[in-house]
Write a protein that holds these residues in place. Structure first.
Motif, short mmCIF file in Angstrom:
data_model
loop_
_atom_site.label_atom_id
_atom_site.label_comp_id
_atom_site.label_asym_id
_atom_site.label_seq_id
_atom_site.Cartn_x
_atom_site.Cartn_y
_atom_site.Cartn_z
N PRO A 183 6.67 0.76 -9.78
CA PRO A 183 6.90 0.28 -11.14
C PRO A 183 6.42 -1.17 -11.28
O PRO A 183 6.84 -2.03 -10.53
N LEU A 184 5.54 -1.38 -12.23
CA LEU A 184 5.05 -2.74 -12.47
C LEU A 184 5.87 -3.44 -13.54
O LEU A 184 5.81 -4.65 -13.67
N SER A 185 6.61 -2.66 -14.33
CA SER A 185 7.43 -3.26 -15.38
C SER A 185 8.44 -2.24 -15.88
O SER A 185 8.27 -1.04 -15.72
N GLU A 186 9.48 -2.74 -16.49
CA GLU A 186 10.43 -1.87 -17.18
C GLU A 186 10.15 -1.88 -18.67
O GLU A 186 10.60 -1.02 -19.39
N SER A 187 9.41 -2.89 -19.09
CA SER A 187 9.05 -3.00 -20.51
C SER A 187 7.79 -3.84 -20.61
O SER A 187 7.35 -4.43 -19.63
N ALA A 188 7.23 -3.90 -21.80
CA ALA A 188 6.01 -4.68 -22.01
C ALA A 188 6.26 -6.18 -21.85
O ALA A 188 5.32 -6.95 -21.68
N SER A 189 7.54 -6.60 -21.90
CA SER A 189 7.84 -8.03 -21.83
C SER A 189 7.97 -8.54 -20.39
O SER A 189 8.05 -9.74 -20.17
N TYR A 190 8.01 -7.64 -19.40
CA TYR A 190 8.15 -8.07 -18.02
C TYR A 190 7.14 -7.31 -17.16
O TYR A 190 7.19 -6.10 -17.07
N LEU A 191 6.24 -8.04 -16.54
CA LEU A 191 5.23 -7.41 -15.69
C LEU A 191 5.23 -8.07 -14.33
O LEU A 191 5.27 -9.28 -14.21
N GLN A 206 2.92 1.41 -16.87
CA GLN A 206 3.58 0.49 -15.96
C GLN A 206 3.83 1.05 -14.58
O GLN A 206 4.54 0.44 -13.79
N HIS A 207 3.24 2.18 -14.24
CA HIS A 207 3.43 2.77 -12.91
C HIS A 207 2.08 2.88 -12.20
O HIS A 207 1.16 3.49 -12.71
N LEU A 208 2.02 2.30 -11.00
CA LEU A 208 0.81 2.30 -10.20
C LEU A 208 0.98 3.29 -9.06
O LEU A 208 2.04 3.34 -8.44
N GLY A 209 -0.04 4.07 -8.81
CA GLY A 209 0.04 5.04 -7.72
C GLY A 209 -1.33 5.48 -7.27
O GLY A 209 -2.34 4.87 -7.62
N GLY A 210 -1.35 6.55 -6.51
CA GLY A 210 -2.61 7.03 -5.98
C GLY A 210 -2.77 8.53 -6.15
O GLY A 210 -1.82 9.25 -6.45
N ARG A 211 -4.01 8.97 -5.98
CA ARG A 211 -4.33 10.39 -6.00
C ARG A 211 -5.35 10.67 -4.90
O ARG A 211 -6.15 9.80 -4.56
N VAL A 212 -5.30 11.88 -4.39
CA VAL A 212 -6.32 12.36 -3.46
C VAL A 212 -6.97 13.56 -4.14
O VAL A 212 -6.28 14.52 -4.50
N VAL A 213 -8.27 13.48 -4.35
CA VAL A 213 -9.01 14.59 -4.96
C VAL A 213 -9.70 15.33 -3.82
O VAL A 213 -10.55 14.78 -3.13
N ILE A 214 -9.30 16.59 -3.65
CA ILE A 214 -9.75 17.40 -2.52
C ILE A 214 -10.84 18.36 -2.96
O ILE A 214 -10.67 19.09 -3.95
N ASN A 215 -11.92 18.38 -2.22
CA ASN A 215 -13.01 19.32 -2.47
C ASN A 215 -12.88 20.43 -1.43
O ASN A 215 -13.33 20.29 -0.31
N GLY A 216 -12.21 21.52 -1.80
CA GLY A 216 -11.92 22.61 -0.87
C GLY A 216 -10.42 22.79 -0.79
O GLY A 216 -9.68 22.31 -1.64
N THR A 217 -9.95 23.49 0.23
CA THR A 217 -8.52 23.69 0.45
C THR A 217 -8.17 23.15 1.83
O THR A 217 -8.72 23.60 2.83
N VAL A 218 -7.24 22.22 1.88
CA VAL A 218 -6.84 21.60 3.13
C VAL A 218 -5.92 22.54 3.91
O VAL A 218 -5.00 23.12 3.33
N THR A 219 -6.15 22.69 5.21
CA THR A 219 -5.25 23.49 6.05
C THR A 219 -4.29 22.60 6.83
O THR A 219 -3.26 23.09 7.30
N ALA A 220 -4.61 21.33 6.99
CA ALA A 220 -3.71 20.40 7.68
C ALA A 220 -4.07 18.98 7.27
O ALA A 220 -5.20 18.70 6.88
N GLY A 221 -3.10 18.10 7.36
CA GLY A 221 -3.34 16.68 7.08
C GLY A 221 -2.17 16.02 6.39
O GLY A 221 -1.47 16.66 5.62
N THR A 222 -1.95 14.76 6.73
CA THR A 222 -0.93 13.95 6.07
C THR A 222 -1.48 12.55 5.85
O THR A 222 -2.35 12.09 6.60
#
Length: 154
Positions: free
Chosen positions: A28-36, A115-131
């Motif tokens: 969370p980067l903020s709870e409102s537009a007034s606090y970042l 206000q929420h920062l995160g990540g994504r993994v875009v997979i080309n294929g189907t993963v059988t294992a991995g963390t």
């Protein structure tokens, strides 16, 4: 090192996944537009995607940093940066990929607060294992460093 308070994913399992996988958490980067929150004032900040276990049976993966309006990173999503395609030969255990987080205001011309920062993994294929583990790091360390385990001091 990734600070526990700056993590979006901890050994998140990718077994059986295909398409786009969102990190299990967001920051969370903020709870409102007034606090970042300020991310790394004066130093570049990256989202580090660390492979705890090799990602197998996929052609490639792309690691992305996103902003969104909700903690699930599913509403008003804005792609901030990407690693580009990483080929399967490079998706080995212990590998990591730093994606620089650009300075972007959480409220853009559309007026929507993201206000929420995160990540994504875009997979080309189907993963059988991995963390993977993902979180913010200041700057980019370049090569990984191995530390001695079980050290008790001088």
């Amino acid at each position: 090192m990734i600070d526990a308070f700056a993590q979006c994913a901890t050994a998140q399992v990718l077994d059986g996944e295909t398409g786009t996988v969102v990190t299990e958490g967001s920051l969370p980067l903020s709870e409102s537009a007034s606090y970042l929150r300020d991310l790394g004032a004066g130093a570049p900040v990256s989202m580090r995607f660390y492979l705890d276990a090799a990602i197998t049976d996929t052609t490639s993966c792309e690691f992305q940093v996103v902003l969104a309006s909700n903690t699930a990173l599913s509403s008003n999503v804005l792609l901030l940066a990407s690693s580009g395609a990483v080929l399967s030969a490079d998706l080995t255990a212990g590998a990591y990929f730093d994606v620089l987080v650009p300075s972007v205001p959480p409220t853009l011309d559309d007026g929507l607060l993201r206000q929420h920062l995160g990540g994504r993994v875009v997979i080309n294929g189907t993963v059988t294992a991995g963390t993977f583990t993902a979180g913010l790091v200041v700057g980019s360390a370049g090569r990984p460093r191995k530390f001695v385990t079980g050290y008790t001091g001088p």
